[in-house]
Write an enzyme that holds these catalytic residues in place. Structure first.
Site, mmCIF file in Angstrom:
data_model
loop_
_atom_site.group_PDB
_atom_site.id
_atom_site.type_symbol
_atom_site.label_atom_id
_atom_site.label_comp_id
_atom_site.label_asym_id
_atom_site.label_seq_id
_atom_site.Cartn_x
_atom_site.Cartn_y
_atom_site.Cartn_z
ATOM 1 N N ASP A 134 0.828 -1.204 0.000
ATOM 2 C CA ASP A 134 0.000 0.000 0.000
ATOM 3 C C ASP A 134 0.863 1.254 0.000
ATOM 4 O OD1 ASP A 134 -2.262 -1.622 0.134
ATOM 5 O OD2 ASP A 134 -2.268 -1.620 2.324
ATOM 6 N N TYR A 211 6.303 -10.151 6.924
ATOM 7 C CA TYR A 211 6.066 -8.730 7.169
ATOM 8 C C TYR A 211 6.526 -8.379 8.580
ATOM 9 C CZ TYR A 211 3.214 -7.846 3.012
ATOM 10 O OH TYR A 211 2.775 -7.685 1.720
#
Length: 420
Positions: A134, A211
């Site tokens: 994003d 992540y």
């Protein structure tokens, strides 16, 4: 007696032939020579008959540039290559471009590839990516796959990320990291490359993605956060922990391989403030993730650390049969999230030349140094505020009373001026 008489001086009425353009900058000198009789009109006329043609007037922008011929990729050998990227996402609108002109990592990457004539048309270059981050999200291990122009010209065997690294005979290949890093913005670096087989797909060949979400420890209950995160490990339905995209996604089950809180070691002599200012991170490993899934999990985990949610909240949110409605939770800030690693099984590290790796390291270290110095300046300001600013005890008590009472103004006692 034998002197040669001077040439006749033209009379003022005698017509002077027009000056050639090639000597137009010497009008004054030529007219003086004509007047003094040194240059005759006949000699000037003879010069005009043999003078070179005048140069073409300038176009105003210099020489006209030759039109660049389109590069013919069909005449050049190509090979499937996987590139590993690292980028600071704080200055980009995400990785993937949604429309032409977007300030995205993907647009800058294709611009560099096309400028270096390394790829053909986008729909015919074998492009795939391991993930789409994003806006504001960074990456240390984003993997992309292309059919890149090759110097070797030999077809690549099934090796590389599917079972081996570059062969010794491939050292003469183009230095892809060096070429691309010379065109890409400093915030985007190509760390290395690896040859892959034709069937390799950066998205579907990936067996695991890691992540990391960074945060400052402060007064968070890290034990409660770690216990809560461990309940999401396994194959679960995460429809209540993501942003629903029912147009494109029909299955919300994802498999989480590991999840927890990672804290740095506490050094001997660290006081309470040093511990509270530690930078920790959430580490979540999974095969694939839904839209905004990591940021939603990070937000709920922080709520658990603050004591606003119970560690059992994840188990309740994952029970989709009992919890039929999706509760509304916010999203953690994107700037603290990093796509750390993409796993492709037994594979060697991405290969790159020492010069390209050194240049990429220098760029990242420069960014780290700027941020470290900015943090030091902010720390200095905090220390100055704590050491030089004084507040009356009565004012502190009133401030705390107002906070506990919902902002109501406390009555003031004019006879009590309080103490420092």
């Amino acid at each position: 007696a034998g002197a040669v008489p001077p040439p006749p001086v033209p009379a003022p009425s005698e017509s002077v032939p027009p000056l050639p353009p090639t000597v137009s900058g010497c009008h004054a000198l030529i007219r003086r020579l004509l007047s003094a009789g040194v240059l005759s009109p006949a000699a000037l006329a003879d010069y005009q008959s043999v003078a070179p043609p005048p140069p073409a007037p300038p176009s105003g922008t210099g020489h006209k540039k030759k039109k660049r011929r389109p590069y013919d990729h069909s005449s050049r050998p190509t090979r499937p290559v996987a590139l590993t990227l690292a980028y600071d996402g704080s200055g980009f609108l995400g990785y993937t471009s949604s429309q032409p002109g977007d300030n995205t990592v993907e647009r800058h990457l294709f611009h560099a590839l096309e400028t270096a004539c390394l790829v053909g048309p986008r729909d015919a270059c074998g492009y795939s990516r391991s993930g789409r981050t994003d806006a504001g999200v960074s990456a240390d291990g984003q993997v992309v796959r292309f059919d890149l122009r090759s110097r070797a010209g030999a077809p690549t065997k099934k090796r590389g990320r599917d079972g081996g690294g570059p062969a010794a005979a491939e050292t003469a290949e183009l230095d892809y990291p060096k070429i691309l890093n010379g065109i890409l913005p400093p915030a985007v670096r190509v760390l290395g490359w690896s040859p892959v087989c034709e069937e390799f797909n950066a998205r579907f060949s990936c067996t695991g993605r890691t992540y990391k979400y960074f945060f400052v420890r402060r007064d968070l209950d890290l034990g409660a956060m770690d216990a809560a995160l461990r309940t999401i490990v396994g194959r679960r339905d995460f429809r209540n922990l993501c942003k629903l995209d029912v147009e494109h996604v029909y299955c919300f089950e994802r498999k989480i391989l590991a999840a927890g809180v990672v804290t740095p070691a506490v050094a001997d002599g660290d006081d309470g403030d040093a511990v509270r200012q530690q930078v920790c991170h959430l580490r979540i490993v999974g095969q694939a993730f839904l839209w905004h899934m990591i940021r939603c999990i990070a937000h709920v985990a922080v709520l658990v650390g603050e004591g606003k949610e119970d560690p059992s909240i994840f188990a309740a949110l994952l029970d989709v049969e009992r919890l039929t409605g999706k509760p509304h939770y916010g999203l953690a800030a994107p700037e603290n999230l990093v796509l750390s690693h993409c796993d492709y099984g037994a594979t060697a590290a991405p290969a790159g030349t020492p010069q390209a790796l050194w240049e990429a390291t220098a760029a990242v270290e420069g960014r780290w140094e700027r941020h470290t110095l900015a943090a030091a300046r902010a720390r200095e300001t905090l220390d100055a505020m704590r050491g030089r600013c004084t507040v009356r005890a009565k004012a502190v008590a009133d401030f705390l009373r107002r906070r506990e009472g919902g902002g109501a103004e406390a009555p003031r006692d004019d006879d009590d001026d309080g103490g420092d």
